[in-house]
Every structure is written in structure tokens, then in C-alpha cells.
Scaffold this motif. Structure first.
Motif, short mmCIF file in Angstrom:
data_model
loop_
_atom_site.label_atom_id
_atom_site.label_comp_id
_atom_site.label_asym_id
_atom_site.label_seq_id
_atom_site.Cartn_x
_atom_site.Cartn_y
_atom_site.Cartn_z
N ALA A 241 0.82 -1.21 0.00
CA ALA A 241 0.00 0.00 0.00
C ALA A 241 0.85 1.26 0.00
O ALA A 241 0.39 2.32 -0.40
N ILE B 60 -4.51 2.40 -5.46
CA ILE B 60 -4.95 1.24 -4.68
C ILE B 60 -6.03 1.70 -3.72
O ILE B 60 -6.18 2.90 -3.47
N MET C 165 -7.65 0.44 0.25
CA MET C 165 -7.37 -0.50 1.33
C MET C 165 -8.54 -0.51 2.31
O MET C 165 -9.10 0.53 2.63
N PHE D 105 -9.33 -1.49 6.15
CA PHE D 105 -8.58 -1.76 7.36
C PHE D 105 -9.38 -2.66 8.30
O PHE D 105 -10.60 -2.72 8.24
N ARG E 64 -16.12 2.54 0.34
CA ARG E 64 -15.14 3.60 0.18
C ARG E 64 -14.05 3.17 -0.80
O ARG E 64 -13.56 3.97 -1.59
N SER F 233 -5.01 5.03 12.14
CA SER F 233 -5.52 4.41 10.91
C SER F 233 -6.35 5.40 10.10
O SER F 233 -6.46 5.25 8.88
N ILE G 288 -4.18 6.98 1.82
CA ILE G 288 -4.51 6.18 0.65
C ILE G 288 -5.60 6.86 -0.17
O ILE G 288 -5.60 6.78 -1.40
N ASP G 289 -6.52 7.56 0.52
CA ASP G 289 -7.54 8.32 -0.22
C ASP G 289 -6.94 9.51 -0.96
O ASP G 289 -7.65 10.18 -1.72
#
Ligand SMILES: Nc1ncnc2c1ncn2[C@@H]1O[C@H](COP(=O)(O)OP(=O)(O)OP(=O)(O)O)[C@@H](O)[C@H]1O
Ligand SMILES: [Mg+2]
Lengths: 349, 319
Positions: free
Chosen positions: A50, A77, A79, A81, A146, B208, B215-216
Motif C-alpha cells: 500500500a 490502490i 485498502m 482496514f 469507500r 488508521s 490512501i484516499d
């Protein structure tokens, strides 16, 4: 969609090598499950893919592009969680549209993508709620939504089901698999639950202490585990291991009991004989065992028996009127025996 | 709960015995509760409610030091409305509170974010940051007094030494410089409270969330703007309410540094009230000035209260 190539990747935290030379090839559209006991480095490897962890050695390619130094947002990518990491101060709609909103995508486009993802996941009626007004399963779905909205070329999941109860886990398992079939996007999925791995994966990567033990299709791992670790990890209830010696006459357990061998072992001498509980059956010509515990489950009868001083689990399809202390004779099904080196655990047949 | 029930059952006599009034009062659980609360309630009444009520009462009288006054209704307030010094004090208080609070908030928040990063000697740095808060105000105010002194100011001395100025800066003698100086001293003293409290708030934001935002595709500024800040608004509201209340009622610092001077330039409502009531002996008028602070303070509390109410996402009930 994209292929992923992990080439001799290493990760060190200080002196400790957490990932120690892992290589995995993932083809376009594949569903790959990383599985292994807690602390083996699955999450670390996923986070390296990631881009959330730096790479200490080796190379990771996504869609043929080396991404070692590419920041996460340019890796295309998404992810999911383990704790979902939903933004608590945003509605479901805002959570799902967040990434597009950050890119200043037009409102209509965001709306359309969010609505479509919500439809796929059955979230349409929950779009205006906040995460804390959702159940665990719904939150899980929002986290997936999402990811879907971003329409990435690679999905990463880090134990997304481990906070759900057993029943919901089975449902979500099927949903994720269905999602994969619908979208066709490459997915990498981390779990420590071998049943999840077996049921969902196109390809399973079994890891232990930072190294890959075996890579293969679920049934290949089940039928021909490369070593004793994989043999014990895959399958439930776990495979029985009996210690003994490979002799020309068969597998000698001691006390004069010898199991016949149908396959040729690579060598003779001390070894481990593996047989899955479901591959044992009652057979008058089999070896004698003494019943220790009987557990009827309805569909099957689980029997713990003693053979030459070692315990062995049997899953028998018959309903049996037996009690501890009784004697039975059991035999393994033909052609499914596993032999492992007593020291290295490597497969011998 | 069950413990209370049991106790209740145990103290209830089975046979009707005629008991003394005292027994009834000491045995009944409701009365017992009152007995237990009595010391605390007495304490609150004696040191909070009584002085407050007495202050309000005084503000409606023309009491002076040594002469019990008479009720004059709103006389003091009407008189104050026409008092230019009072108006200046109100303005000063508002400017002082707004200016100091904004600086404290911005710098405190920034410091909190820095302290939340991985730093060497983290514990030590955090302890150092707390220092201005631990030092008694009177003491740090005296230190500031020396730093800003018209003759011995270390700032003037330094600037002169490197040749930027050729005469001492009269920090506390000039209207605007004096105002800036007291605001600066107050900011210096108030930052630790805000920084440490917001740091505690920052540490409750799960890592997190930032990873998900990474990542967004969020930039650092977007992460601050869209995640950190909104997640901290409840705590910011509480902290800033306290900060505004403390700042609005500031007395010690001003009193040591300027006594409200020069020419009332740094007079706040608190210092003016003290000057009129205690030094001037006009207890009624001084009380009226103090009571006039209450609406402002209530206003500040209401703003933060309704600010908090809007945080729908953290309340449990559905819809
Ligand atoms: N930041 C870190 N610093 C030092 N060691 C770490 C760090 N992060 C992880 N580790 C170590 O790396 C090893 C692998 O961690 P990882 O989280 O990848 O395990 P995992 O396979 O995901 O386990 P689980 O199934 O429990 O999630 C662990 O032994 C852990 O202690
Ligand atoms: Mg993990």
C-alpha cells in the motif's frame, strides 16, 4: 486492474528482519490471500504494497511499474482496514466520496459513483448516517464501499472480517467473493483464518515468521502441503502428525504397529506421518486404536484415539455407539498420506 | 444499585416501633443523602453562592467602604454607562480576550501538532512546554515586568547592542505597546494549557484514519483540515471556553505589569472593578463592574455549548 509482483522484498524494524525475502507473483484480476499465524508479517507486507511502510529491500511492482518510492496516493490502490478506519465525523456518503472529493471531482460524478457503490453493497438507505449509527457489518460494508468508489486497480484487505461475529463473517466472506467476481479487480486479502483463505482465494500465500512457506491454489495446499507447517495450518480440524520411522515395510510407529505406505518416500529413517482426520475411516483390516474421547456433532463423530502412545483425531461419518476405552480399527484413505522430515519438516513424498 | 436496595431492606424495621424524630431523620435514605452532601453544599454556598449573591446585591446599592449603603436599583449601571473609563475597560477586555485567545489557540494548536510528531526527548520537551503554566502568575508577571522595564529591559538592551535601536523602548509606558505587552505575556502563560490539552485530543485520533486518508490521497493540509480539525472541534470548544473565561477575568498579570496604565490603556473590567471597589472604596460601583462581566461570560459559554451541540456525529442516539 493490475498485476502485482513482489520480488525478494525485505522489511527491517531496527535489527529485526520482519519480512525476509518474500517473492509473490499476482496476475491481473486474481484474488490472493496472505495467511499465517499472528505476527508473521502479513500486515507489514500488505502495508508495504500500500505504501504505508517503507521497503527495506527488494522491489514491488504494480501494473509493471516499480512502486518502491511511489507515494500511496499515486499507486491507485484502495485498502480496507481491520478496524474499518471510517471517518467518524462524516456521513456514510461523505466517507465514501472522500477520495473523489479530495481530487475536486465534480459533485455529480461523486454522487453517481457513491450511489452505484451503495447499490452494489446494499447501503443506499444508510447514506446519511454517521458511522457510529451503524452495526459492525454495515461499517464493514461502508469501508468496502469507500474502496469501490475509488475504482482502483488493486484492492487491499487487512483482516476485514475479524471484528464480526462468526455468522456475519460467513455472509461477508461470500459477499466479498461475489464483489470480486463482479468487479474483476485484483485483490490481496490478509487473514489469519485458514477457512477464509480456503474459501475465498484463487491463490493462497502461507507465511511464517517473515518468509513464504508455500504458494498455491487452496486445494493444492490441502492435498500436497510443501511442509509440515503448511500441512498443520491448512485444514480444520488440523492434520494428525505421528512420529515414527520410515522402513521398507511401512511407517513404524513403535509397539509393533506399522502403517502401510502407498507412496515412495525420499528417504528412510525418522519421519513424521501426516493424515487428516477426515481421511480416516473404520476398517477391520486397519490398525488398532483405543478410544479416548467421543464427540458426536450430529453430522459426524469426532473421535480422539490413541495409537502407539500418540493421540490421533478421527472424523468419522458413521454414528457410533462407542465409549472411551473401546477399541477400534481404523485405516487411512488410499493415496492421501503425507510424509515429512522429522527435523526440517520438508515433504518427503 | 442492588447494594442500595439491600441496605434499604435491611434498615426497614419489620415491627412498627415508635422512633424518635432524630432516628427517622438519620435512618431515612433520602435524609442520609442530604447529610452526606451537606459539607460540600455548605462549602459551595459559603464560598461561591453567597459572595456571588452578595456581589450582585451590592451592585444595586451605593455601599461605600465604611458606610452601609441603600438600595438604588440600577443606579450604578446607569452611571457606568456614561463613564468613559468603564467603556474603555470593556473595550480593552474584549480586545485583550479576543487577541490573546486567537494567538493562544493558533500557537497552542501548532505546538500540539509538533509535539504529537515523533520527536527526540519527547517527554522532556513536553515538560518544558508546561513550564509557563506551572510558574505562579505573580512570579512570571514580575519576570515580564523586568523584561519590559523602561530602563532595564533585556529586549531593549539586546536590540541596542546589535544596533537596531538607539534608545530604550518604553514597553509599558506606551498605550499600544503596553496593550501588546500584556497580551504577549498572557499568551505566553496560556499556551501550555491549550497545547497540552489539544495534544491529548490529538492522541485520541486513531492513526488508521490518517492512513486511510493517505490512501484516499489527502495532502497534509487536507488531513489537518478535513480530519484533525473536525475531530478536535469538541475538545477545542471546551478548551477555548476555559481559555476565554480565564483571559476575560485576567487580573494578576495586568496588576503586576501595568496596574491598568498607562492612562487606563490596559485597564480590564477586573482591574477596574478592583480599583473602584477596594482602592476607591466604592463597593457598590465596583460590584456593578464585576457583575457586568457575567453576561459576557455566559455568552462565551453559550457559544461553546451550541458549538458542541452541533457535533451530531459523536452522539449515540440514532437519527
Ligand atoms: N513499527 C514496528 N516496529 C517494530 N516491529 C514491528 C512494527 N510493526 C510490526 N512489527 C513486528 O513485525 C511483526 C509482524 O507484524 P505484522 O503486523 O505484520 O503481523 P501480522 O502477520 O499482521 O499479525 P496479525 O495476524 O496479528 O495481524 C510482528 O512481530 C511485530 O511485532
Ligand atoms: Mg495484521
Amino acid at each position: 486492474m493490475a498485476s502485482v509482483e513482489v520480488r525478494d522484498v525485505k522489511k527491517r524494524f531496527g535489527a529485526a528482519a520482519i519480512i525476509d525475502g518474500v517473492s509473490i507473483d499476482i496476475t491481473d484480476g486474481e484474488f490472493v490471500v496472505l495467511v499465517g499465524p499472528s505476527g508473521c508479517g502479513k500486515s507489514t507486507l500488505l502495508r508495504m504494497i500500500a505504501g504505508l511502510e517503507s521497503i527495506s529491500g527488494g522491489e514491488i511492482r504494480i501494473a509493471e511499474r516499480v512502486v518502491n518510492d511511489v507515494p500511496p496516493k499515486q499507486r491507485d490502490i484502495a485498502m480496507v482496514f481491520q478496524n474499518y478506519a471510517l471517518y467518524p465525523h462524516m456521513t456514510v456518503r461523505a466517507n465514501m466520496g472522500f477520495s473523489l472529493d479530495l481530487q475536486r471531482a465534480p459533485k455529480a460524478k461523486i454522487e453517481e459513483r457513491v450511489d452505484r457503490a451503495a447499490q452494489i453493497l446494499g447501503l443506499s438507505h444508510l447514506l446519511d448516517r454517521f458511522p457510529r449509527q451503524l452495526s459492525g457489518g454495515q461499517r464493514q460494508r461502508v469501508a468496502m464501499g469507500r474502496a469501490i468508489v475509488r475504482d482502483p486497480q488493486l484492492f487491499l484487505f487487512d483482516e476485514p472480517l475479524s471484528n464480526l461475529d462468526a455468522k456475519l463473517r460467513v455472509t461477508m466472506r461470500a459477499e466479498i467473493k461475489e464483489l470480486h467476481q463482479k468487479l474483476g479487480t485484483t485483490m490481496i486479502y490478509v487473514t489469519h483464518d485458514q477457512i477464509e483463505a480456503m474459501t475465498m482465494a484463487d491463490k493462497i500465500v502461507v507465511m511464517r515468521e517473515g518468509v513464504v512457506e508455500q504458494i498455491g491454489a487452496p486445494l493444492d495446499l490441502y492435498d500436497t502441503p510443501a511442509n509440515q507447517f503448511v500441512a498443520g495450518f491448512i485444514g480444520s480440524p488440523a492434520m494428525n502428525f505421528l512420529e515414527g520411522t520410515i522402513t521398507p515395510a511401512g511407517f513404524a510407529l513403535g509397539q509393533g504397529i506399522v502403517l502401510p505406505l502407498q507412496t515412495r518416500a525420499a528417504k528412510t529413517g525418522p519421519a513424521v506421518y501426516g493424515v487428516r482426520p477426515e481421511h480416516l475411516r473404520l476398517d477391520p483390516k486397519g490398525v488398532p486404536v483405543e478410544v479416548v474421547v467421543v464427540e458426536p456433532t450430529g453430522a459426524e463423530t469426532h473421535v480422539v484415539a490413541r495409537i502407539a502412545g500418540q493421540d490421533i483425531n478421527c472424523v468419522l461419518r458413521e454414528r457410533l455407539a462407542i465409549a472411551p476405552g473401546d477399541r477400534l480399527t481404523v485405516a487411512p484413505d488410499a493415496g492421501i498420506e503425507h510424509l515429512f522430515d522429522a527435523v526440517t519438516g520438508a515433504r518427503l513424498n | 444499585m442492588s447494594l442500595i436496595m439491600n441496605a434499604q431492606v435491611a434498615t426497614k424495621p419489620e415491627t412498627p416501633v415508635r422512633r424518635s424524630r432524630w432516628m427517622a431523620l438519620s435512618g431515612n435514605r433520602n435524609w442520609q443523602a442530604i447529610w452526606f452532601m451537606l459539607p460540600a453544599v455548605a462549602f459551595l454556598i459559603l464560598f461561591l453562592a453567597y459572595p456571588l449573591a452578595y456581589g450582585v446585591w451590592l451592585s444595586f446599592t451605593d455601599t461605600r467602604m465604611g458606610s452601609p449603603g441603600e438600595f438604588i436599583g440600577l443606579g450604578n449601571y446607569i452611571w457606568l454607562m456614561d463613564d468613559p473609563v468603564f467603556i474603555i475597560a470593556v473595550m480593552n477586555t474584549l480586545i485583550f480576550t479576543a487577541g490573546a485567545s486567537i494567538f493562544k489557540f493558533v500557537i497552542g494548536f501548532y505546538l500540539a501538532i509538533l509535539l504529537n510528531k515523533r520527536l527526540p526527548f519527547k517527554a522532556l520537551i513536553r515538560a518544558v512546554v508546561l513550564l509557563p503554566w506551572i510558574v505562579p502568575t505573580a512570579l512570571s508577571a514580575i519576570a515580564f515586568w523586568w523584561i519590559l522595564d523602561s530602563q532595564f529591559s533585556v529586549i531593549s538592551w539586546s536590540l541596542k547592542s546589535i544596533g537596531l535601536i538607539d534608545h530604550n523602548i518604553n514597553f509599558l509606558g506606551d498605550r499600544d505597546l503596553a496593550r501588546a505587552s500584556v497580551i504577549f505575556a498572557n499568551v505566553w502563560r496560556g499556551i501550555p494549557f491549550i497545547a497540552i490539552t489539544l495534544l491529548a485530543g490529538l492522541q485520541t485520533v486513531p492513526v488508521s484514519l490518517y492512513e486511510a486518508a493517505t490512501i484516499d490521497g489527502a495532502s497534509s493540509w487536507q488531513m489537518f483540515r478535513r480530519i484533525t480539525y473536525p475531530m478536535l472541534t469538541p475538545i477545542i470548544a471546551v478548551v477555548m471556553t476555559f481559555s476565554v473565561l480565564f483571559t476575560f477575568t485576567e487580573f494578576q498579570l495586568i496588576w503586576v505589569l501595568t496596574r491598568g496604565g498607562p492612562a487606563n490603556a490596559t485597564d480590564l473590567m477586573a482591574t477596574l472593578s478592583y480599583q473602584r471597589a477596594i482602592l476607591g472604596g466604592q463597593l457598590g460601583e465596583g460590584s456593578a463592574i464585576a457583575v457586568a462581566m457575567i453576561p459576557f461570560l455566559l455568552g462565551a459559554i453559550m457559544i461553546s455549548w451550541f458549538g458542541l451541540q452541533r457535533q451530531k456525529w459523536q452522539q449515540g442516539n440514532d437519527q
